[in-house]
Design an enzyme around this catalytic site. Structure first.
Site, PDB file in Angstrom:
ATOM      1  N   CYS A  38     -42.669  16.777 -10.308  1.00  0.00           N
ATOM      2  CA  CYS A  38     -41.538  16.037 -10.874  1.00  0.00           C
ATOM      3  C   CYS A  38     -40.209  16.296 -10.182  1.00  0.00           C
ATOM      4  O   CYS A  38     -39.252  15.562 -10.407  1.00  0.00           O
ATOM      5  CB  CYS A  38     -41.420  16.309 -12.371  1.00  0.00           C
ATOM      6  SG  CYS A  38     -40.479  17.792 -12.785  1.00  0.00           S
ATOM      7  N   CYS A  59     -41.671  18.883 -21.061  1.00  0.00           N
ATOM      8  CA  CYS A  59     -40.615  19.497 -20.256  1.00  0.00           C
ATOM      9  C   CYS A  59     -40.242  20.830 -20.899  1.00  0.00           C
ATOM     10  O   CYS A  59     -39.438  20.866 -21.835  1.00  0.00           O
ATOM     11  CB  CYS A  59     -39.396  18.585 -20.155  1.00  0.00           C
ATOM     12  SG  CYS A  59     -38.090  19.268 -19.088  1.00  0.00           S
ATOM     13  N   PHE A 114      -9.381  23.496 -15.019  1.00  0.00           N
ATOM     14  CA  PHE A 114     -10.641  22.733 -15.051  1.00  0.00           C
ATOM     15  C   PHE A 114     -11.243  22.881 -16.456  1.00  0.00           C
ATOM     16  O   PHE A 114     -12.403  23.243 -16.631  1.00  0.00           O
ATOM     17  CB  PHE A 114     -11.625  23.228 -13.981  1.00  0.00           C
ATOM     18  CG  PHE A 114     -11.061  23.278 -12.587  1.00  0.00           C
ATOM     19  CD1 PHE A 114     -11.056  22.141 -11.786  1.00  0.00           C
ATOM     20  CD2 PHE A 114     -10.523  24.450 -12.084  1.00  0.00           C
ATOM     21  CE1 PHE A 114     -10.539  22.186 -10.492  1.00  0.00           C
ATOM     22  CE2 PHE A 114     -10.009  24.512 -10.797  1.00  0.00           C
ATOM     23  CZ  PHE A 114     -10.012  23.371  -9.993  1.00  0.00           C
ATOM     24  N   GLU A 118      -6.771  19.733 -16.882  1.00  0.00           N
ATOM     25  CA  GLU A 118      -8.015  19.032 -16.563  1.00  0.00           C
ATOM     26  C   GLU A 118      -7.664  17.673 -15.967  1.00  0.00           C
ATOM     27  O   GLU A 118      -6.691  17.039 -16.383  1.00  0.00           O
ATOM     28  CB  GLU A 118      -8.860  18.872 -17.826  1.00  0.00           C
ATOM     29  CG  GLU A 118     -10.031  17.925 -17.751  1.00  0.00           C
ATOM     30  CD  GLU A 118     -11.048  18.322 -16.695  1.00  0.00           C
ATOM     31  OE1 GLU A 118     -11.487  17.424 -15.951  1.00  0.00           O
ATOM     32  OE2 GLU A 118     -11.401  19.522 -16.622  1.00  0.00           O
ATOM     33  N   CYS A 168     -20.589  27.860 -10.742  1.00  0.00           N
ATOM     34  CA  CYS A 168     -22.004  27.491 -10.656  1.00  0.00           C
ATOM     35  C   CYS A 168     -22.501  27.527  -9.217  1.00  0.00           C
ATOM     36  O   CYS A 168     -23.591  27.046  -8.927  1.00  0.00           O
ATOM     37  CB  CYS A 168     -22.216  26.087 -11.250  1.00  0.00           C
ATOM     38  SG  CYS A 168     -21.280  24.790 -10.407  1.00  0.00           S
TER      39      CYS A 168
END
Length: 413
Positions: free
Chosen positions: A68, A145, A272, A292, A366
């Site tokens: 997938c 999932c 942010f 932001e 991230c």
């Protein structure tokens, strides 16, 4: 034609890497120490069989694994997988000459992902709904999932049906599904222009099935219940397509680390800021200025603050921090700061922070590579790195979050 490979190590995307004539070859779904056969295409190869399995190989949790395109590492034993993911942060910092305390990875449990983006396409056999096979445009339909919340998995049939109702294109399109306190929030993109008849049918379906909202390309089609998300004690009505951390547990961990580090700050800047996952929590103890670039997200933050109780003053400012970062002079009005930029990081903003006198900084990222770059800027500007905590919220993927906490003695003015 198959070729025999011995896997030496894992690459940054979780593929096994083997040395071969002509250079390194990347073989997905393999582990260090394994001997495999694979079909080679330049520097990549498709796994055919595992001749000698590593002791750390385990049975995958999902029948769709390897097809997938969603998970890369379901076959890796949990502790080893977590060490590998932590090491990604260690190595990224090391490459920038950064040494410091790096905590153990905060693990991610299965069945916790609250936001999933599916791909969909109409075919002669019916609607496809699933994920795109790696390095391909082929949509693999899914029936399970194990990373996603049960509320998403149990709704797969109705999501597939809804995809058929909103589809107005022969091309593939996207359907982002978010679990909120009010129900599932469905945001569709690139499905084509909806006619009035389609809108009525899709709206009736959403209401009949108890879904919270359907939006198409950012426009709300029907919203029986405002999708609400809790940021600590504050309920936020999130706009269509709003950014949310992938799991609630990871968000709470990040917020806890940031909140504890900034607990002594009377006035905090949240850069942010999104819909306020940090700002609205920090507002319980500190005055907060949230910055932001996305107007709907900022409006949601401001609205939530105005209806909340028990918070100190939370102000907001719409500003593109990539084009116009807060200057060091502006930042000197604060004694605490958190920034959580997209994957590209916050290089220009970090240069301004480095010149500032803000004593307490929390950097959330991230992307370990851009985090390391931004931390190097802050360290060169006089900050001291107190800790780095890697956090897993993208289970069995190569992606890893991190929260870095820094301090600088404040100069007397």
């Amino acid at each position: 034609m198959s070729t025999r490979f011995t896997i030496a190590r894992l690459g940054s995307q979780g593929d096994g890497i083997a040395s071969a004539e002509g250079g390194e070859v990347f073989v997905p779904f393999t582990l260090p120490g394994e001997t495999v056969t694979a079909a080679r295409q330049k520097d990549r190869a498709t796994l055919i069989s595992v001749l000698e399995a590593a002791s750390l190989r385990i049975d995958p949790a999902c029948r769709h694994f390897t097809e997938c395109g969603g998970c890369a590492l379901q076959h890796y034993e949990a502790e080893a997988y977590q060490q590998w993911k932590r090491e990604k942060v260690v190595q990224a910092l090391k490459a920038k000459g950064i040494a410091g305390e790096i905590a153990a990875l905060v693990p991610c449990a299965p069945h916790t992902r609250r936001r999933v983006m599916f791909s969909a396409r109409r075919t002669e056999a019916g609607m496809l709904l699933g994920f795109v096979r790696a390095l391909s445009s082929e949509i693999i339909p899914i029936e399970e999932c194990p990373i996603s919340l049960p509320a998403i998995v149990s709704a797969l049939d109705k999501l597939r049906a809804l995809a058929g109702l909103v589809c107005a294109t022969p091309k593939a399109f996207h359907m982002t599904v978010t679990v909120t306190a009010s129900g599932l929030d469905i945001a569709v993109h690139d499905a084509g222009k909806l006619g009035d008849h389609q809108r009525r049918i899709a709206s009736n379906f959403v209401m009949a099935e108890g879904l919270a909202r359907l939006s198409v390309d950012g426009e709300i089609v029907v919203e029986p219940k405002k999708p609400m998300v809790q940021f600590g004690p504050v309920a936020v009505a999130v706009p269509p397509g709003a950014f949310l951390q992938a799991t609630e547990a990871a968000e709470q961990t990040m917020a806890g680390l940031v909140g504890q580090h900034l607990s002594r700050a009377r006035k905090v800047a949240d850069l942010f800021a999104g819909c306020g996952s940090f700002a609205l929590r920090l507002g319980a103890k500190s005055e907060v200025h949230a910055v932001e670039g996305d107007a709907p997200a900022l409006a949601a933050l401001d609205r939530a603050y105005r209806f909340a109780t028990g918070l100190k003053r939370v102000t907001s400012e719409r500003r593109d921090l990539f084009r116009r970062p807060l200057t060091f002079k502006e930042l000197n009005a604060f004694d605490g700061l958190v920034f959580d930029p997209p994957r590209a990081g916050a290089e220009d903003q970090s240069k301004q922070i480095a010149r500032s006198d803000v004593p307490l900084i929390a950097a959330v990222s991230c992307n370990p590579v851009t985090l390391a770059r931004d931390l190097r800027i802050l360290l060169d500007g006089g900050y001291t790195l107190k800790s780095v905590t890697p956090i897993d919220q993208f289970l069995w993927s190569p992606h890893v979050e991190a929260v870095a906490l820094l301090e600088k003695p404040r100069r007397r003015r």
